[in-house]
Write a protein that holds these residues in place. Structure first.
Motif, PDB file in Angstrom:
ATOM      1  N   ASP A  42      -1.059 -13.361  -6.011  1.00 30.93           N
ATOM      2  CA  ASP A  42      -0.529 -13.167  -7.575  1.00 30.93           C
ATOM      3  C   ASP A  42       1.608 -12.979  -7.416  1.00 30.93           C
ATOM      4  O   ASP A  42       2.311 -13.232  -8.105  1.00 30.93           O
ATOM      5  N   ALA A  43       1.415 -12.450  -6.386  1.00 34.44           N
ATOM      6  CA  ALA A  43       3.171 -11.346  -6.344  1.00 34.44           C
ATOM      7  C   ALA A  43       3.935 -12.853  -5.894  1.00 34.44           C
ATOM      8  O   ALA A  43       4.668 -13.235  -6.368  1.00 34.44           O
ATOM      9  N   GLU A  44       3.051 -14.123  -4.486  1.00 38.34           N
ATOM     10  CA  GLU A  44       3.789 -14.835  -3.840  1.00 38.34           C
ATOM     11  C   GLU A  44       4.209 -15.726  -5.293  1.00 38.34           C
ATOM     12  O   GLU A  44       4.578 -16.459  -6.077  1.00 38.34           O
ATOM     13  N   ALA A  45       2.854 -16.029  -6.359  1.00 36.23           N
ATOM     14  CA  ALA A  45       3.598 -16.855  -7.812  1.00 36.23           C
ATOM     15  C   ALA A  45       3.933 -16.149  -8.742  1.00 36.23           C
ATOM     16  O   ALA A  45       5.313 -17.200  -9.093  1.00 36.23           O
ATOM     17  N   VAL A  46       3.860 -15.185  -9.069  1.00 40.49           N
ATOM     18  CA  VAL A  46       5.335 -14.903  -9.589  1.00 40.49           C
ATOM     19  C   VAL A  46       6.417 -14.794  -9.034  1.00 40.49           C
ATOM     20  O   VAL A  46       7.029 -15.455  -9.795  1.00 40.49           O
ATOM     21  N   LEU A  47       7.156 -14.699  -8.277  1.00 44.58           N
ATOM     22  CA  LEU A  47       8.190 -15.661  -7.468  1.00 44.58           C
ATOM     23  C   LEU A  47       8.716 -16.440  -7.393  1.00 44.58           C
ATOM     24  O   LEU A  47       9.585 -16.787  -7.471  1.00 44.58           O
ATOM     25  N   GLU A  48       7.425 -17.409  -6.991  1.00 41.78           N
ATOM     26  CA  GLU A  48       7.367 -19.300  -6.649  1.00 41.78           C
ATOM     27  C   GLU A  48       8.037 -19.625  -8.603  1.00 41.78           C
ATOM     28  O   GLU A  48       8.798 -20.303  -8.127  1.00 41.78           O
ATOM     29  N   GLN A  49       7.012 -18.965  -9.491  1.00 42.65           N
ATOM     30  CA  GLN A  49       7.839 -19.135 -10.429  1.00 42.65           C
ATOM     31  C   GLN A  49       8.928 -18.716 -10.937  1.00 42.65           C
ATOM     32  O   GLN A  49      10.351 -19.541 -11.815  1.00 42.65           O
ATOM     33  N   ALA A  50       9.429 -17.694 -10.372  1.00 46.77           N
ATOM     34  CA  ALA A  50      10.626 -16.963 -10.696  1.00 46.77           C
ATOM     35  C   ALA A  50      11.808 -18.246 -10.900  1.00 46.77           C
ATOM     36  O   ALA A  50      12.936 -18.739 -11.237  1.00 46.77           O
ATOM     37  N   LEU A  51      11.416 -18.082  -8.501  1.00 44.28           N
ATOM     38  CA  LEU A  51      12.831 -19.174  -8.422  1.00 44.28           C
ATOM     39  C   LEU A  51      12.770 -20.356  -9.458  1.00 44.28           C
ATOM     40  O   LEU A  51      13.958 -20.888  -9.534  1.00 44.28           O
ATOM     41  N   GLY A  52      11.431 -21.378  -9.658  1.00 43.97           N
ATOM     42  CA  GLY A  52      11.712 -22.145 -10.301  1.00 43.97           C
ATOM     43  C   GLY A  52      12.215 -22.040 -11.437  1.00 43.97           C
ATOM     44  O   GLY A  52      12.768 -23.215 -12.055  1.00 43.97           O
ATOM     45  N   PHE A  53      11.798 -21.214 -12.163  1.00 43.39           N
ATOM     46  CA  PHE A  53      12.432 -20.770 -13.540  1.00 43.39           C
ATOM     47  C   PHE A  53      14.421 -20.625 -13.343  1.00 43.39           C
ATOM     48  O   PHE A  53      14.804 -21.160 -14.237  1.00 43.39           O
ATOM     49  N   LEU A  54      15.160 -19.911 -11.829  1.00 41.51           N
ATOM     50  CA  LEU A  54      16.072 -20.070 -12.382  1.00 41.51           C
ATOM     51  C   LEU A  54      17.099 -21.342 -11.831  1.00 41.51           C
ATOM     52  O   LEU A  54      18.227 -21.796 -12.115  1.00 41.51           O
TER      53      LEU A  54
END
Length: 115
Positions: A42-54
């Motif tokens: 879940d933490a990796e998914a959160v980070l992937e989505q944050a990077l995609g958002f940025l």
């Protein structure tokens, strides 16, 4: 150090994990696990989505994109790695991607600002 060699398909889609060094991704994912008591996946998914958002913010200056609460967790984590975040912004956006939090009671969720 941030290594930017985004993996792109013919459609121009970028794998968010390629936007930062694997070591930095692992450190930030571990930080999210520790701070939020989330499973690693879940933490990796959160980070992937944050990077995609940025990345989306970088490619759409002035669009005032707004992160979801989960994406904001990843963004806040990245912000704590100030040097790495500054280098990421410079390489991906050509400028700093500012985080502008909601103002209490306004409902204004226009968080991402370039400048």
């Amino acid at each position: 150090m941030i290594s930017l060699t985004p993996t792109q398909s013919d459609a121009g889609v970028v794998d968010p994990r390629t936007l930062i060094a694997p070591e930095l991704f692992a450190r930030m994912a571990s930080r999210i696990v520790a701070d939020r008591d989330l499973p690693s996946q879940d933490a990796e998914a959160v980070l992937e989505q944050a990077l995609g958002f940025l990345y989306a913010c970088a490619r759409n200056p002035g669009a005032a994109l707004t992160p979801s609460p989960q994406v904001d967790i990843g963004w806040h984590t990245f912000l704590t790695y100030t040097r790495e975040y500054e280098r990421f912004c410079s390489k991906v956006a050509g400028r700093f991607i500012h985080h502008r939090p909601d103002e209490p009671g306004t409902g204004d969720r226009s968080a991402a600002r370039l400048g």
